[in-house]
Design an enzyme around this catalytic site. Structure first.
Site, short mmCIF file in Angstrom:
data_model
loop_
_atom_site.label_atom_id
_atom_site.label_comp_id
_atom_site.label_asym_id
_atom_site.label_seq_id
_atom_site.Cartn_x
_atom_site.Cartn_y
_atom_site.Cartn_z
N ASP A 22 0.82 -1.21 0.00
CA ASP A 22 0.00 0.00 0.00
C ASP A 22 0.86 1.26 0.00
O ASP A 22 0.57 2.23 -0.71
CB ASP A 22 -0.91 0.01 1.24
N SER A 23 1.89 1.25 0.82
CA SER A 23 2.75 2.44 0.92
C SER A 23 3.48 2.69 -0.39
O SER A 23 3.60 3.84 -0.84
CB SER A 23 3.75 2.28 2.06
#
Length: 412
Positions: A182-183
């Site tokens: 996600d990051s």
């Protein structure tokens, strides 16, 4: 136009290099909202849209404090204005299109096809606002055979090749402890948004779609793994605490039990390490005299370094290696980070008041800009729809009775 907060006072003015850029954020949890947070940190006016009946689940994620409050939401939604809007209703879609018409960026991380199902396909949005940058973050991308699949960070890390490289040989590949996919997706989404804005504003371009896949974000981080396989057929696997063929570069335990990273694989740095160890003869030893030789004799040279590190406490070892110019550092827990003056002196541990009368300690802003730095102006609003009046009233011009009707109907 200056928007007003729910208490009637003005919302804090956006400051930073992205001041004047309006972003509408639609999504939940991590990837899309993290991208929105990064834009907001540098001054973008980010309006986060939540469903009035189903707010972002991240509001409930994280370990609760003594007051049973979680703090992750306050960090992820800092500097944002939060509104509620039912996009499934006709009136909700009308208001949403009005909001998009005033925006520079629409950032969403819904499953591909969700906007289309709502009658808000890219062509509809771009017809309403031809200058709109529509950033779409998803597990597998907006096109291709897997575009319709649901995708979380853990799945993207696995499919994109990162998870295969993690851990130790012949053991199940573990996660990193964070939602890394996600990051990474958020970082690439921000890159795409800024690139699209530059092309639009500085190069005479127009609005466009930014398609960011979590799988592709993970795959893009594989360094030499891809060309090595293409050229030689070699499939790199997990190598535990070291990287095979790169030596000495590993974690070594000190006399006081601290795990210390010592990275001295480059020839010049290895020479400095040998000086620090009082073993200058190792530089001329044919087993260790070149990068390739040390890679072939990795276990031998790292055994030498391990024995030497074990004779020093971590503070002594760090001081000696720093003096010799050898990269090193302890494997810090979050408690160690809070105790390390580096992070406070660099502004990476910020105490920010929340709207419940407390404070939230949150990570600072990366990167640092000397002339137009980012700022944390407020923590994420604890109440869904806190800024409905400020956004729908002041920005879109709705009267108080209209807002009351919309609230009664469940549209906001």
């Amino acid at each position: 136009m200056t928007m007003t907060a729910a208490d009637g006072g003005p919302l804090p003015e956006a400051a930073g290099p992205l001041g004047g850029v309006r972003v509408v954020e639609v999504g939940s949890l991590i990837a899309g909202p993290f991208a929105g947070r990064m834009l907001a940190d540098f001054g973008a006016e980010v309006v986060k849209v939540e469903n009035p009946a189903r707010p972002d689940p991240l509001r409930q994620w994280g370990a609760p404090d003594e007051h049973d409050r979680t703090s992750w939401w306050a960090v992820q939604s800092r500097n944002k204005s939060c509104v509620t809007l039912d996009l499934g209703s006709h009136r909700g879609r009308e208001l949403f299109l009005d909001l998009v018409g005033s925006a520079d960026v629409l950032l969403e991380n819904l499953r591909p096809g969700s906007l289309e199902d709502l009658g808000l396909a890219p062509e509809v949005l771009l017809e309403r606002n031809p200058r709109l940058v529509l950033a779409r973050v998803s597990g597998f991308g907006q096109t291709g055979p897997d575009s319709g699949r649901a995708g979380y960070a853990s799945v993207a890390e696995a499919v994109g090749g990162l998870r295969h490289l993690n851990g130790f040989p012949d053991l199940p590949p573990p996660r990193t402890g964070l939602s890394l996919g996600d990051s990474l997706g958020a970082l690439f989404a921000v890159q795409g948004i800024l690139t699209a804005l530059y092309w639009r504003d500085a190069r005479g371009g127009s609005g466009q779609v930014v398609d960011c896949s979590l799988v592709e974000a993970c795959f893009a981080m594989l360094e030499s793994v891809v060309p090595e396989y293409a050229a030689t057929g070699n499939v790199r696997g997990p190598s535990g605490t070291r990287l095979d063929g790169i030596a000495p570069s590993n974690i070594f335990r000190t006399a006081d039990g601290t795990w210390m990273v010592v990275a001295a694989n480059q020839d010049t740095v290895f020479t400095r390490l040998c000086t620090a160890m009082g073993r200058p003869e190792l530089v001329e030893d044919p087993r260790f005299s070149t990068h390739q030789a040390r890679g072939r004799n990795q276990e031998e040279i790292e055994d030498v370094v391990a024995q030497w590190c074990a004779s020093y406490d971590s503070g002594e070892l760090s001081k000696l290696l720093d003096e010799c110019g050898v990269p090193c550092g302890p494997v810090n827990s979050v408690a160690d980070i809070f105790a390390d003056p580096l992070f406070r002196q660099r502004g990476m541990l910020l105490s920010v008041p929340d709207d419940q009368g407390g404070e939230v300690v949150m990570p600072g802003i990366v990167p640092k800009l000397t002339r137009s730095p980012g700022h944390v102006r407020w923590a994420g609003p604890s109440v869904p729809g806190r800024d409905n009046e400020a956004v729908f009233g002041t920005l879109l011009g709705l009267a108080d009775h209209e807002l009351a009707d919309l609230a009664r109907e469940g549209v906001i």
